[in-house]
Design a protein around this motif. Structure first.
Motif, PDB file in Angstrom:
ATOM      1  N   VAL A  43      -6.644  -6.905  -4.295  1.00 55.86           N
ATOM      2  CA  VAL A  43      -7.272  -6.337  -3.096  1.00 55.86           C
ATOM      3  C   VAL A  43      -8.059  -7.395  -2.344  1.00 55.86           C
ATOM      4  CG1 VAL A  43      -8.874  -4.592  -2.247  1.00 55.86           C
ATOM      5  CG2 VAL A  43      -7.370  -4.057  -4.168  1.00 55.86           C
ATOM      6  N   ILE A  87      -4.233  -0.692   3.473  1.00 63.06           N
ATOM      7  CA  ILE A  87      -4.921  -0.780   2.178  1.00 63.06           C
ATOM      8  C   ILE A  87      -6.205   0.047   2.194  1.00 63.06           C
ATOM      9  CG2 ILE A  87      -6.148  -2.348   0.627  1.00 63.06           C
ATOM     10  CD1 ILE A  87      -3.162  -2.532   0.351  1.00 63.06           C
ATOM     11  N   SER A  91      -7.025   3.667   0.135  1.00 59.33           N
ATOM     12  CA  SER A  91      -8.111   3.795  -0.837  1.00 59.33           C
ATOM     13  C   SER A  91      -8.809   5.148  -0.752  1.00 59.33           C
ATOM     14  CB  SER A  91      -9.128   2.673  -0.630  1.00 59.33           C
ATOM     15  OG  SER A  91      -9.832   2.842   0.599  1.00 59.33           O
ATOM     16  N   CYS A  99      -2.460   5.100  -5.721  1.00 58.58           N
ATOM     17  CA  CYS A  99      -3.553   4.426  -4.995  1.00 58.58           C
ATOM     18  C   CYS A  99      -4.805   4.249  -5.854  1.00 58.58           C
ATOM     19  CB  CYS A  99      -3.912   5.212  -3.738  1.00 58.58           C
ATOM     20  SG  CYS A  99      -2.539   5.472  -2.597  1.00 58.58           S
ATOM     21  N   LEU A 102      -6.814   0.818  -6.376  1.00 60.89           N
ATOM     22  CA  LEU A 102      -7.624   0.220  -5.309  1.00 60.89           C
ATOM     23  C   LEU A 102      -9.119   0.368  -5.567  1.00 60.89           C
ATOM     24  CD1 LEU A 102      -5.574   1.495  -2.253  1.00 60.89           C
ATOM     25  CD2 LEU A 102      -5.635  -0.841  -3.143  1.00 60.89           C
ATOM     26  N   SER A 105     -11.808  -2.574  -6.698  1.00 66.01           N
ATOM     27  CA  SER A 105     -12.399  -3.573  -5.801  1.00 66.01           C
ATOM     28  C   SER A 105     -13.801  -3.173  -5.375  1.00 66.01           C
ATOM     29  CB  SER A 105     -11.508  -3.748  -4.566  1.00 66.01           C
ATOM     30  OG  SER A 105     -12.151  -4.534  -3.587  1.00 66.01           O
ATOM     31  N   ILE A 108     -13.827  -2.318  -1.576  1.00 66.29           N
ATOM     32  CA  ILE A 108     -13.438  -0.934  -1.286  1.00 66.29           C
ATOM     33  C   ILE A 108     -14.608   0.000  -1.553  1.00 66.29           C
ATOM     34  CG2 ILE A 108     -11.925   0.932  -2.006  1.00 66.29           C
ATOM     35  CD1 ILE A 108     -10.537  -1.149  -0.299  1.00 66.29           C
TER      36      ILE A 108
END
Length: 358
Positions: A43, A87, A91, A99, A102, A105, A108
């Motif tokens: 990510v 992306i 999330s 998904c 994700l 990260s 995120i």
């Protein structure tokens, strides 16, 4: 003004950069940590490539003089924004297995925090970030009310030195705004909570007992069977102001057996001080060398989040035990009384109808 969504989102996004820690959910810690780091790296690589693509498109646009170069710069620019937007948008659907990765990260997580997004899923996230929830609700009472709990023990050790009970009032207002319940005086249901809280503020009681009535919103014909609850609120404050500091350390016998320790014989005179006279800043020497109260006096310590001397820590532990004891006793008494009433009702319900009079 913290009730405004954008203010809370901004403060949460800023404070989450420096405070808190992660909890990883995995049956295999080492393998789970490796996979989580790998997913986060992927990510983060997307964000790095996005910045590189922005720089490349800018250089192509400035240095290119042909139409092909401009079209290439435009394609790179919009492709980078498209991949990044995909992306980030994906999330928000991390409840789906495709998904879920994700959420590893930190970038995120900050985006979700800034947009006030609450992740919900049948499975726990790969990582859970624990942080101070004081920007939203300090007491943790709202979570209990959402679960419609019957008995709730709430402690308040916030910097409310004037006993305004701001955090409790904010939590109750949040519950009203969400239409979770209403509040009343359990000893007199016709009485509101404001006089009850005022009486508690002016008294020497160790706890405040508040009644809760769930499912009280909406038309009366649509209200289902109502359920009640009770809050036992304990505010950090001194009840007995004539008690000395005594022993400056917590002992094993005090914790295990409840034996009050004898004060140590010291030359600084700290054990003979009254508890509300104890000041200090960062070490025990402050209590005797400079007990000016610049940082507040026990238990209203202004540096409680940053520094606690061993003496202040010991007194706070004893104060918590002192205040919560009577609240726990009353809570257990109410539970036993409720169980007794339930047993009587169950007994008569199983006994059948009353015999008719001849």
């Amino acid at each position: 003004k913290m009730n405004k969504v954008w203010v809370r989102a901004t403060f949460l996004a800023l404070f989450n950069l420096f405070m808190g820690d992660y909890v990883t959910f995995s049956a295999l810690p080492f393998q789970g940590d490796f996979m989580s780091r790998l997913q986060a790296t992927v990510v983060h690589s997307v964000f790095v490539l996005f910045l590189a693509a922005m720089y490349t498109s800018q250089m192509l646009a400035f240095n290119g003089s042909q139409d092909g170069t401009c079209r290439l710069a435009s394609a790179v620019f919009w492709a980078a924004w498209g991949v990044l937007g995909f992306i980030v948008a994906a999330s928000f659907f991390a409840f789906h297995k495709s998904c879920r990765w994700l959420l590893s990260s930190a970038l995120i997580r900050h985006i979700h925090t800034a947009t006030m997004h609450y992740h919900t899923s049948p499975e726990p996230p790969l990582k859970l970030f624990l942080n101070d929830g004081g920007l939203i609700e300090c007491l943790g009472l709202i979570s209990l009310l959402r679960r419609r709990c019957r008995w709730m023990l709430v402690t308040d050790a916030t910097a409310d030195f004037s006993m305004e009970m701001v955090c409790l009032r904010d939590s109750m207002q949040m519950a009203r705004d969400e239409r979770l319940c209403s509040f009343f005086d359990p000893t007199n249901p016709l009485r509101g909570v404001e006089p009850l809280m005022e009486d508690y503020r002016n008294s020497k009681k160790a706890y405040l007992r508040i009644g809760v009535l769930y499912d009280c919103w909406g038309p009366s014909d649509e209200i289902r069977e109502q359920q009640s609850g009770e809050i036992f609120f304990v505010r950090m404050r001194l009840i007995d102001c004539d008690q000395n500091v005594g022993c400056q350390r917590i002992t094993r016998d005090e914790v295990v057996d409840g034996i009050q320790p004898e004060p140590h014989s010291t030359k600084n005179g700290v054990p003979d001080l009254l508890r509300h006279e104890l000041g200090g800043c960062c070490c025990d020497c402050c209590h005797s060398a400079c007990n000016c109260g610049l940082m507040g006096r026990f238990p209203d310590i202004s540096t409680g989040n940053q520094f606690l001397t061993p003496t202040q820590f010991a007194l706070l532990c004893r104060l918590g035990f002192e205040l919560s004891g009577s609240a726990m006793d009353e809570l257990e008494r109410c539970q036993e009384e409720q169980l007794g009433i339930s047993d009587v009702v169950q007994h008569y319900s199983q006994a059948g109808p009353w015999p008719e009079k001849e």
